[in-house]
Enzyme design. Sequence first.
Site, mmCIF file in Angstrom:
data_model
loop_
_atom_site.group_PDB
_atom_site.id
_atom_site.type_symbol
_atom_site.label_atom_id
_atom_site.label_comp_id
_atom_site.label_asym_id
_atom_site.label_seq_id
_atom_site.Cartn_x
_atom_site.Cartn_y
_atom_site.Cartn_z
ATOM 1 N N CYS A 81 0.842 -1.201 0.000
ATOM 2 C CA CYS A 81 0.000 0.000 0.000
ATOM 3 C C CYS A 81 0.875 1.250 0.000
ATOM 4 O O CYS A 81 0.653 2.192 0.757
ATOM 5 C CB CYS A 81 -0.918 0.007 1.222
ATOM 6 S SG CYS A 81 -2.061 -1.387 1.303
ATOM 7 N N GLN A 283 -10.411 -10.205 -12.202
ATOM 8 C CA GLN A 283 -9.742 -8.968 -11.834
ATOM 9 C C GLN A 283 -10.348 -8.383 -10.555
ATOM 10 O O GLN A 283 -11.572 -8.353 -10.391
ATOM 11 C CB GLN A 283 -9.844 -7.948 -12.970
ATOM 12 C CG GLN A 283 -9.071 -8.311 -14.221
ATOM 13 C CD GLN A 283 -7.564 -8.070 -14.066
ATOM 14 O OE1 GLN A 283 -7.080 -7.680 -13.022
ATOM 15 N NE2 GLN A 283 -6.825 -8.327 -15.141
ATOM 16 N N TYR A 312 -3.618 -17.694 -21.954
ATOM 17 C CA TYR A 312 -3.774 -17.365 -20.521
ATOM 18 C C TYR A 312 -5.203 -16.884 -20.269
ATOM 19 O O TYR A 312 -5.435 -15.839 -19.659
ATOM 20 C CB TYR A 312 -2.765 -16.292 -20.091
ATOM 21 C CG TYR A 312 -1.331 -16.572 -20.475
ATOM 22 C CD1 TYR A 312 -0.484 -17.259 -19.597
ATOM 23 C CD2 TYR A 312 -0.815 -16.162 -21.694
ATOM 24 C CE1 TYR A 312 0.839 -17.518 -19.946
ATOM 25 C CE2 TYR A 312 0.499 -16.411 -22.049
ATOM 26 C CZ TYR A 312 1.326 -17.088 -21.174
ATOM 27 O OH TYR A 312 2.628 -17.345 -21.517
ATOM 28 N N GLU A 333 -5.748 -22.248 -21.309
ATOM 29 C CA GLU A 333 -5.433 -21.987 -19.907
ATOM 30 C C GLU A 333 -4.881 -23.251 -19.270
ATOM 31 O O GLU A 333 -5.393 -24.342 -19.506
ATOM 32 C CB GLU A 333 -6.706 -21.523 -19.173
ATOM 33 C CG GLU A 333 -6.593 -21.423 -17.676
ATOM 34 C CD GLU A 333 -5.531 -20.449 -17.222
ATOM 35 O OE1 GLU A 333 -4.690 -20.836 -16.384
ATOM 36 O OE2 GLU A 333 -5.532 -19.294 -17.693
ATOM 37 N N ASP A 380 -2.528 -12.261 -21.836
ATOM 38 C CA ASP A 380 -2.682 -11.582 -20.544
ATOM 39 C C ASP A 380 -1.997 -12.440 -19.489
ATOM 40 O O ASP A 380 -2.649 -13.065 -18.653
ATOM 41 C CB ASP A 380 -4.170 -11.388 -20.238
ATOM 42 C CG ASP A 380 -4.400 -10.566 -18.970
ATOM 43 O OD1 ASP A 380 -3.414 -10.050 -18.401
ATOM 44 O OD2 ASP A 380 -5.566 -10.455 -18.539
ATOM 45 N N CYS A 407 0.603 -6.846 -16.502
ATOM 46 C CA CYS A 407 0.517 -6.303 -15.144
ATOM 47 C C CYS A 407 1.896 -6.002 -14.572
ATOM 48 O O CYS A 407 2.014 -5.661 -13.390
ATOM 49 C CB CYS A 407 -0.244 -7.259 -14.219
ATOM 50 S SG CYS A 407 0.459 -8.920 -14.117
#
Length: 450
Positions: A81, A283, A312, A333, A380, A407
């Site tokens: 954080c 997500q 993926y 997958e 992804d 990501c």
Amino acid sequence: MIKENDIFIVTGADYTSEGIGLAKVNDFPIFINNLIIGEEAEIKITKVMRNFATGKIIRFTKKSSDRITPLISETIHLAGCQFTQLDYAKEVEYKLSKVERALRVIGGISFKIEKIHAAKNPYFYRNKTVLPFGKRKNGKIYTGLFRHNTHEIIAMEKTHLDDELTSTVIAEIRKLIEKYNYEIYDEISHTGQIRKVMVRVSYYLREVMVVLITKDEQISNLDAFCRDLVMVCPNVTTIIQNVNSERTNVILGKKEKVLYGHGVINEELHDLKFTLSSKSFFQVNTLQAEVLYERALTIAGITKNDVVLDAYSGTGTIALLAAQKAKQVIGVEIVKDAVKDAEVNAKHNNITNVKFFKDDAGAFLTREIKNYNFSVVIVDPPRKGLSDEFINTLLKTLPPKIMYVSCDPATLARDLKKLTRKYNIEHIECVDMFPRTAHVETIVGLILKK
């Protein structure tokens, strides 16, 4: 020579990949939690490693005008954080520059990213959370998150990222653990019954899944526990016991038992319905996921003539959305449960032009390229990026378009350096999927060179 307990005045120069403040003493990197770029602080060295040291702020000598008061004060000490004390506009600005720098330094790619999609609300967005339990000397149960770089739980009534309905449900779970006198798991002695709780909330439908993670399978009064919880939290539609009896940091065990409901919750995304199990990938930020997928598919420019490979593919989110535009979509997958979820989701949405396979994406593409003339490949991958095998297969088979959703800017840059041997980068956008953290999603559209 820098030593533990040395005192220095330093200036925040940058952030690490995880968003920790970075300063330098005689060109030696010092990682300092809660230090913003441009701030000056007196610090104490807490640990010295070969290539860096860590420090703790004693006092600020100059604070940044970009510093804000955290929504919840404890969050400045938490792992993951790091931007809770930074003005959100500055956080978004930094994330865009972080991606551009990774592309330039790691990938040798100079590309001006015109757009980063900021979140409308950077708080209370997470639809899934896992929290550990602790117990005070007076018997009171608490939940919270780990202090940065420790296993110490900072007790919190609610967090600044989790859906507020999640915090309401967990508060009632704490009361029931006290009521039924369950023992909290101790990772050192490997004793106790209740390890952690996982809660999933569907943003649109407001259904709640509770997964009680226990060390032992046989726990007394679980029927009564479920009955009480559903009575005070009617949004809870399913409760699952997950048994993890191992000495491990892995959260979920292999054995599960549905205690209440059907073991799944339902969610909607761009008017499609998705069924989510405890281990389904989805997500964590539903609203930003809609932005991400809409932009990715728009940039891909999929038409009714396209045959699309979704590598993926997870629970089939992108594949099912792409199937509404494409002639045919193939999802690949490696996780068996995710493939099952994807097939269920396709059936629930009456989408028939999509097929899902349990396989390694690279192996599938190599083997099946002669059977499917893929015109668009969507990837992804997890943070580790694409495998060498998959990239090499792409560079051999040469599909006309690749849509890369990433990501992790570092692995994205690494992979793009290889892919741009045969492809041109047509478009890059970022989506702030994880506000108040150091992470960001990037969408890259690539076109085969002529």
